[in-house]
Design an enzyme around this catalytic site. Structure first.
Site, PDB file in Angstrom:
ATOM      1  N   GLY A  50       0.817  -1.197   0.000  1.00  0.00           N
ATOM      2  CA  GLY A  50       0.000   0.000   0.000  1.00  0.00           C
ATOM      3  C   GLY A  50       0.853   1.250   0.000  1.00  0.00           C
ATOM      4  O   GLY A  50       1.929   1.286   0.594  1.00  0.00           O
ATOM      5  N   CYS A  51       0.383   2.316  -0.679  1.00  0.00           N
ATOM      6  CA  CYS A  51       1.122   3.577  -0.700  1.00  0.00           C
ATOM      7  C   CYS A  51       1.309   4.061   0.736  1.00  0.00           C
ATOM      8  O   CYS A  51       0.379   4.081   1.519  1.00  0.00           O
ATOM      9  CB  CYS A  51       0.366   4.624  -1.518  1.00  0.00           C
ATOM     10  SG  CYS A  51       0.184   4.190  -3.243  1.00  0.00           S
ATOM     11  N   GLY A  52       2.512   4.458   1.070  1.00  0.00           N
ATOM     12  CA  GLY A  52       2.798   4.868   2.432  1.00  0.00           C
ATOM     13  C   GLY A  52       3.036   3.672   3.336  1.00  0.00           C
ATOM     14  O   GLY A  52       3.115   3.823   4.542  1.00  0.00           O
ATOM     15  N   HIS A  66      -5.018   2.656   1.067  1.00  0.00           N
ATOM     16  CA  HIS A  66      -5.495   1.850   2.193  1.00  0.00           C
ATOM     17  C   HIS A  66      -6.174   2.728   3.235  1.00  0.00           C
ATOM     18  O   HIS A  66      -7.134   2.317   3.879  1.00  0.00           O
ATOM     19  CB  HIS A  66      -4.350   1.038   2.811  1.00  0.00           C
ATOM     20  CG  HIS A  66      -3.128   1.849   3.102  1.00  0.00           C
ATOM     21  ND1 HIS A  66      -2.953   2.522   4.273  1.00  0.00           N
ATOM     22  CD2 HIS A  66      -2.024   2.101   2.353  1.00  0.00           C
ATOM     23  CE1 HIS A  66      -1.792   3.157   4.251  1.00  0.00           C
ATOM     24  NE2 HIS A  66      -1.204   2.922   3.096  1.00  0.00           N
TER      25      HIS A  66
END
Length: 312
Positions: free
Chosen positions: A140-142, A213
């Site tokens: 997930g991004c981050g 997310h």
């Protein structure tokens, strides 16, 4: 310069134009937790210099940490835009299966002066340390995090049969047109993901965050707060469909997922196993249906005049 925060995100119910829906506002379910509405500016203005040597002001997303405490015990720090932080925390607890129902939570208080969210439950969360002991850092991004206990529950997911949860190609195109017209932070500043919940071609809720997310967790929080079930809903995201995103949509009971991006191998495998329908590379009238064809009522477009017919 700080951009104004949206008003009353907890009861938001939006259309493609971002205005109030013709439906009456949704009210929280009985026993819902008390939530603050800690609004915060989601954009910051900075000065940049381009390739021509010109300086100008632009807006960028205001990413910030939000440390979540459950009954005074530190749980996790989420990097977020802060569009609806209380819903984000509530949805995070639901999607991580740390709570079974929102009524288990008495209150969620967000204080941006200390970048913290204080969750108070009625009876505590049993075996919290055991439930959160095994962590998987996702794509997930981050860097999203999924607890091992969640993965063990995916097999128990039950979605409505194809006869009860379907989507027509015309409905899909209406959904994509709605998203094309949606006013967004991404248009102003980029660097964020957007997620939306639809019922047919009608958008029920839309949110943006620095990680997809976080956005899906916020939608899960909104659904839980208002008692919205996922069986007849469609989930849309601008982000790629990883196993984490597919899993969270399934845990929310949503059988149909649409993405402007693509799908990973694990995302495809999990969706096939659970009986979800995945659409990817979806924009304007174009899309790919990756799996779950039995839920899709295709209305094929006529061939483009530029398409060549290859003789067999």
């Amino acid at each position: 310069m700080t951009a104004p925060a949206p008003a009353s995100p907890h009861n938001a119910q939006v259309t493609a134009q971002g205005g109030a829906s013709s439906r009456p506002p949704r009210t929280p379910v009985s026993g819902a937790p008390h939530l603050t509405q800690a609004q915060v500016g989601m954009l910051r203005e900075i000065e940049v210099q381009d390739e021509y040597g010109q300086r100008r002001s632009i807006h960028i997303p205001a990413e910030r940490p939000l440390t979540v405490f459950v009954d005074k015990r530190e749980l996790v720090t989420l990097m977020t835009l802060g569009a609806a932080p209380e819903l984000l925390v509530l949805g995070y607890l639901r999607n991580q299966r740390l709570i079974a129902d929102v009524s288990e939570v008495a209150s969620i208080t967000v204080d941006w002066e200390v970048n913290a969210a204080a969750v108070r439950t009625h009876r505590g969360i049993a075996n919290l340390e055991d439930l959160t002991a095994q962590r998987v850092v996702t794509t997930g991004c981050g860097q999203g995090t999924v607890y091992g206990s969640v993965m063990s529950q995916v097999g128990a997911v039950q979605l409505p049969p194809p006869a009860e949860a379907r989507i027509r190609q015309s409905t899909l195109q209406t959904l994509l047109e709605t998203m094309r017209q949606q006013d967004s932070i991404h248009r102003k500043a980029g660097s964020v993901h957007g997620c939306a919940l639809f019922q047919g071609g009608e958008m029920l809720y839309f949110v943006e965050d620095v990680g997809r997310h976080n956005a899906i967790d916020t939608i899960a929080g909104w659904m839980g707060l208002h008692g919205v079930h996922g069986g007849d809903k469609i989930f849309y995201t601008t982000g790629r469909l990883t196993s984490e995103m597919v899993m969270k949509a399934a845990l929310m009971g949503v059988p149909i997922i649409v993405s402007r991006n693509g799908v990973t191998h694990m995302g495809h495998e999990l969706a096939t196993q659970l009986g979800l329908t995945l659409f990817g590379r979806a924009a304007n009238k174009h899309f790919l249906c990756y799996c779950g064809f039995e839920r899709f009522d295709a209305e094929p477009l006529p061939p483009s005049p530029t398409m060549r017919v290859v003789a067999g």
